[in-house]
Design a protein around this motif. Structure first.
Motif, mmCIF file in Angstrom:
data_model
loop_
_atom_site.group_PDB
_atom_site.id
_atom_site.type_symbol
_atom_site.label_atom_id
_atom_site.label_comp_id
_atom_site.label_asym_id
_atom_site.label_seq_id
_atom_site.Cartn_x
_atom_site.Cartn_y
_atom_site.Cartn_z
ATOM 1 N N ALA A 320 0.816 -1.204 0.000
ATOM 2 C CA ALA A 320 0.000 0.000 0.000
ATOM 3 C C ALA A 320 0.848 1.252 0.000
ATOM 4 O O ALA A 320 0.502 2.263 -0.607
ATOM 5 N N ALA A 321 2.002 1.183 0.672
ATOM 6 C CA ALA A 321 2.876 2.352 0.723
ATOM 7 C C ALA A 321 3.389 2.678 -0.665
ATOM 8 O O ALA A 321 3.458 3.846 -1.055
ATOM 9 N N TYR A 322 3.753 1.637 -1.427
ATOM 10 C CA TYR A 322 4.227 1.850 -2.795
ATOM 11 C C TYR A 322 3.131 2.476 -3.642
ATOM 12 O O TYR A 322 3.363 3.368 -4.445
ATOM 13 N N LEU A 323 1.906 1.975 -3.494
ATOM 14 C CA LEU A 323 0.797 2.489 -4.275
ATOM 15 C C LEU A 323 0.546 3.951 -3.974
ATOM 16 O O LEU A 323 0.271 4.758 -4.863
ATOM 17 N N LEU A 324 0.652 4.296 -2.702
ATOM 18 C CA LEU A 324 0.457 5.691 -2.315
ATOM 19 C C LEU A 324 1.480 6.594 -2.985
ATOM 20 O O LEU A 324 1.166 7.683 -3.457
ATOM 21 N N LEU A 325 2.719 6.132 -3.040
ATOM 22 C CA LEU A 325 3.766 6.929 -3.668
ATOM 23 C C LEU A 325 3.512 7.082 -5.164
ATOM 24 O O LEU A 325 3.725 8.144 -5.740
ATOM 25 N N ILE A 326 3.029 6.002 -5.794
ATOM 26 C CA ILE A 326 2.711 6.069 -7.225
ATOM 27 C C ILE A 326 1.669 7.145 -7.490
ATOM 28 O O ILE A 326 1.762 7.936 -8.422
ATOM 29 N N ILE A 327 0.621 7.167 -6.624
ATOM 30 C CA ILE A 327 -0.431 8.165 -6.793
ATOM 31 C C ILE A 327 0.130 9.571 -6.652
ATOM 32 O O ILE A 327 -0.186 10.479 -7.420
ATOM 33 N N ALA A 328 1.025 9.740 -5.679
ATOM 34 C CA ALA A 328 1.600 11.057 -5.450
ATOM 35 C C ALA A 328 2.426 11.513 -6.637
ATOM 36 O O ALA A 328 2.314 12.649 -7.089
ATOM 37 N N VAL A 329 3.263 10.622 -7.145
ATOM 38 C CA VAL A 329 4.113 10.987 -8.280
ATOM 39 C C VAL A 329 3.282 11.236 -9.523
ATOM 40 O O VAL A 329 3.541 12.152 -10.307
ATOM 41 N N ASP A 382 12.612 1.442 2.606
ATOM 42 C CA ASP A 382 12.916 2.233 3.807
ATOM 43 C C ASP A 382 12.607 3.699 3.590
ATOM 44 O O ASP A 382 12.112 4.394 4.492
ATOM 45 N N LYS A 383 12.891 4.202 2.380
ATOM 46 C CA LYS A 383 12.645 5.609 2.081
ATOM 47 C C LYS A 383 11.151 5.905 2.094
ATOM 48 O O LYS A 383 10.707 6.940 2.634
ATOM 49 N N LEU A 387 9.097 8.493 4.578
ATOM 50 C CA LEU A 387 8.237 9.585 4.128
ATOM 51 C C LEU A 387 6.851 9.494 4.752
ATOM 52 O O LEU A 387 6.231 10.518 5.081
ATOM 53 N N LEU A 388 6.347 8.265 4.886
ATOM 54 C CA LEU A 388 5.009 8.093 5.431
ATOM 55 C C LEU A 388 4.968 8.397 6.930
ATOM 56 O O LEU A 388 3.962 8.894 7.452
ATOM 57 N N GLU A 389 6.042 8.079 7.623
ATOM 58 C CA GLU A 389 6.083 8.308 9.072
ATOM 59 C C GLU A 389 6.328 9.771 9.417
ATOM 60 O O GLU A 389 5.903 10.260 10.460
ATOM 61 N N GLU A 390 7.003 10.477 8.535
ATOM 62 C CA GLU A 390 7.326 11.887 8.780
ATOM 63 C C GLU A 390 6.105 12.748 8.492
ATOM 64 O O GLU A 390 5.435 12.578 7.467
ATOM 65 N N ALA A 391 5.796 13.669 9.374
ATOM 66 C CA ALA A 391 4.655 14.565 9.172
ATOM 67 C C ALA A 391 4.874 15.405 7.917
ATOM 68 O O ALA A 391 5.840 16.157 7.821
#
Length: 465
Positions: A320-329, A382-383, A387-391
Motif C-alpha cells: 500500500a505504501a508503494y501504491l500511495l507513492l505512485i499516486i503522489a508521483v 525504507d525511504k 516519508l510516510l512516518e514523517e509529518a
C-alpha cells in the motif's frame, strides 16, 4: 494474421515443452524444431528417429536426408521410356523397363539429356544415380549440371562428369557423387556414343536422387545438428553464418559443448564471474543458473546483473505504501504537464497578455532537476516508510518536483504555430518535438504540439500531446 498465428503456434509449442518436457507428435530436438521423418512411434523427443525405416524420400541415421527429386516434374530430350520413372522411388532390379530410357531410333540425335525440376532454388550436395545393371556401356560420359533455368540443358554449372572405361564396367551400379551448388534444376547430359549397334548417344538408368539435408542439419548423412543462434548452418560444413552459437555450444560449427566452468553463447561466460548465493559449483552450460539464488545486490538467472541501479522515486509494485507513492508521483506529473487551474485570474490574464509563460505555468519533462530524490532500489522501501512516518513527508517530497521550462520553445511560439496549441501557456520543447512530413512549400506544416518522451529501455519510446 499469419504472423499472429505463427507466434501463437510458437508459444503453444513452447508451453507444451515447458510443461511436459516433451514435443508435439512428429517433432523433436531443441525447441521441437526438427520434424520426425519416420513413424511417430519410432521418434523420441530428444533424439528423433533412431530406428529405421525412414519415411519415403528420407534416409540417413536420423532420417534428415531428403531426396528432393522424388516425384518432381521431369523432362527429357527424347524418351523411349518415360522420364518420370527416374524419380518414382523405384530403384530398379533386372528389368530396364522400370527406369528411364532416352530415344535411339532417330539417327539425327547428337545428344541426350534428362532433367528434374526441384520446384525451388535448392542447395545441392549429393547426387545418386541407380544405373541399369544389365547394360553398363552407357554409363561413361554422363555430365551433371545444376541450373536455375530450363532454357538449355548445359546452361548451368557442370558439377560432375561420370568417367571410366568405355564399357562402363568400372563405374558402380549405384553411383553417389558430390555435386555441390544451388539451383532449381538438375540435368544429366551426354553426347558420348558408347553403344553397340547404335550410333547415337543414349542414356538409361533406374533412379536419380538429389539428397539435401533438412534445415538445421549437415554432414554426409545429415546426421549432425546445427547449434547456430538465429541462423541455419551451412548444409555441408555446418559453419554458422553469423558466428554465434546457441548457449552451451562453441567452435565454428557450434558442435562442441562448453568446457567445464563456462556457459552461454559461444561458451563465452565464466562461471566464476557469477554472484551466486552459497555454493557456486553448479553451473548450467546453457544458462549458468545459480540454483540457490543470487547474492545481495545481484539478480538475473546467472546473477551477473547489479540490482542497485539508481532510480528517481517512481512507480514500484508492492504494498500500500508503494501504491500511495505512485499516486503522489502521478499527481505531480499531472501538475507538471498541465496548466495549474488554481492560479489567480489576474496572473493567468497577465500571462496571456504578455505572451511569455511564467515558470510555474509550464511543465517539466527533462528529468535532470537537482531537486529530484534518488534512491537505490534496495533502500526504496525504507525511504517510503520514512516519508510516510514523517509529518508532511510525502507532501514535502511532492513539492520538491520542479516545474517550469528549462529548454527553448521557439518553434511552438512562432506566430503561425500558436493557433495549433490547445493552451496558450503549454508549449513543446524544440529539442524533442515531433516533426510531421512537410506539405508542399508550407514551412509551418511540420509543426504539431507533441513531444517525444524517452522510455526506460530506448529513447523516444512515447509521444505526449
Amino acid at each position: 494474421m499469419v504472423d499472429v498465428l505463427r507466434v501463437f503456434c510458437a508459444l503453444f509449442v513452447g508451453l507444451i515443452v515447458g510443461i511436459s518436457g516433451s514435443c508435439p507428435d512428429g517433432t523433436y530436438g531443441f525447441q521441437c524444431g526438427y520434424r520426425c521423418n519416420c513413424p511417430v512411434t519410432r521418434c523420441d523427443t530428444p533424439d528423433g528417429c533412431n530406428l529405421q525405416p525412414c519415411s519415403p524420400g528420407w534416409s540417413g541415421p536420423t532420417c534428415q536426408k531428403h531426396n528432393k527429386a522424388l516425384n518432381k516434374p521431369t523432362s527429357a530430350s527424347t524418351a523411349y521410356l518415360p522420364a518420370a520413372r527416374a524419380v518414382n522411388g523405384d530403384r530398379g532390379d533386372a528389368k530396364y523397363q522400370l527406369g528411364f530410357h532416352s530415344g535411339f531410333y532417330d539417327r539425327t540425335i547428337t545428344y541426350a539429356w534428362w532433367r528434374v525440376d526441384l520446384g525451388e532454388r535448392t542447395p545441392i550436395h549429393d547426387v545418386t544415380i541407380y544405373f541399369r545393371k544389365d547394360f553398363k556401356v552407357r554409363r561413361n560420359g554422363i555430365q551433371i549440371y545444376i541450373a536455375d533455368t530450363d532454357a538449355s540443358p548445359t546452361d548451368g554449372v557442370n558439377c560432375y562428369n561420370v568417367t571410366g572405361n568405355r564399357d562402363g564396367t568400372d563405374i558402380p551400379d549405384v553411383l553417389n557423387v558430390t555435386c555441390s551448388g544451388e539451383g532449381q534444376y538438375l540435368v544429366l547430359y551426354t553426347n558420348t556414343i558408347n553403344n553397340e549397334g547404335y550410333d547415337v548417344p543414349i542414356m538409361d538408368f533406374y533412379e536419380v536422387e538429389v539428397d539435401v539435408c533438412s534445415p538445421g542439419t549437415f554432414g554426409a548423412d545429415c546426421a549432425n545438428y546445427c547449434n547456430c543462434d538465429g541462423d541455419v548452418c551451412d548444409y555441408v560444413s555446418g559453419v554458422c553464418p553469423g558466428g554465434v552459437c546457441l548457449p552451451g555450444w562453441a567452435t565454428e560449427t557450434c558442435d562442441t559443448v562448453c568446457d567445464l566452468g563456462y556457459y552461454g553463447a559461444n561458451c563465452s561466460n565464466d562461471c566464476l564471474n557469477r554472484n551466486c548465493k552459497g555454493d557456486n559449483s553448479s553451473c548450467d552450460r546453457e544458462t549458468g543458473e545459480c540454483v540457490g539464488g543470487c547474492s545481495a545486490g545481484w539478480d538475473g538467472t546467472d546473477c551477473t546483473h547489479k540490482s542497485h541501479h539508481k532510480l528517481l522515486i517512481s512507480a514500484v509494485v508492492g504494498g500500500a505504501a508503494y501504491l500511495l507513492l505512485i499516486i503522489a508521483v502521478s499527481a505531480a506529473a499531472g501538475v507538471c504537464w498541465c496548466t495549474r487551474k488554481n492560479r489567480t485570474g489576474s496572473n493567468r490574464l497577465a500571462h496571456h497578455s504578455q505572451g511569455t509563460p511564467r515558470a510555474n505555468h509550464n511543465y517539466e519533462n527533462h528529468g535532470t532537476s537537482e531537486r529530484s530524490t534518488e534512491v537505490e532500489v534496495d533502500k526504496l522501501h525504507d525511504k517510503i516508510r520514512e516519508l510516510l512516518e514523517e509529518a508532511g513527508g510525502v507532501h514535502s517530497e511532492f513539492h520538491r518536483l520542479s516545474v517550469g521550462a528549462n529548454r527553448p520553445q521557439l518553434r511552438s511560439r512562432r506566430k503561425g504555430n500558436r493557433a495549433k496549441n490547445r493552451y496558450k501557456d503549454l508549449y513543446p520543447y524544440d529539442f524533442n518535438q515531433v516533426q510531421l512530413t512537410k506539405l508542399h512549400s508550407d514551412p509551418l506544416s511540420t509543426y504539431i504540439n507533441a513531444n517525444y518522451i524517452n522510455g526506460y529501455f530506448k529513447p523516444q519510446a512515447y509521444i505526449v500531446t
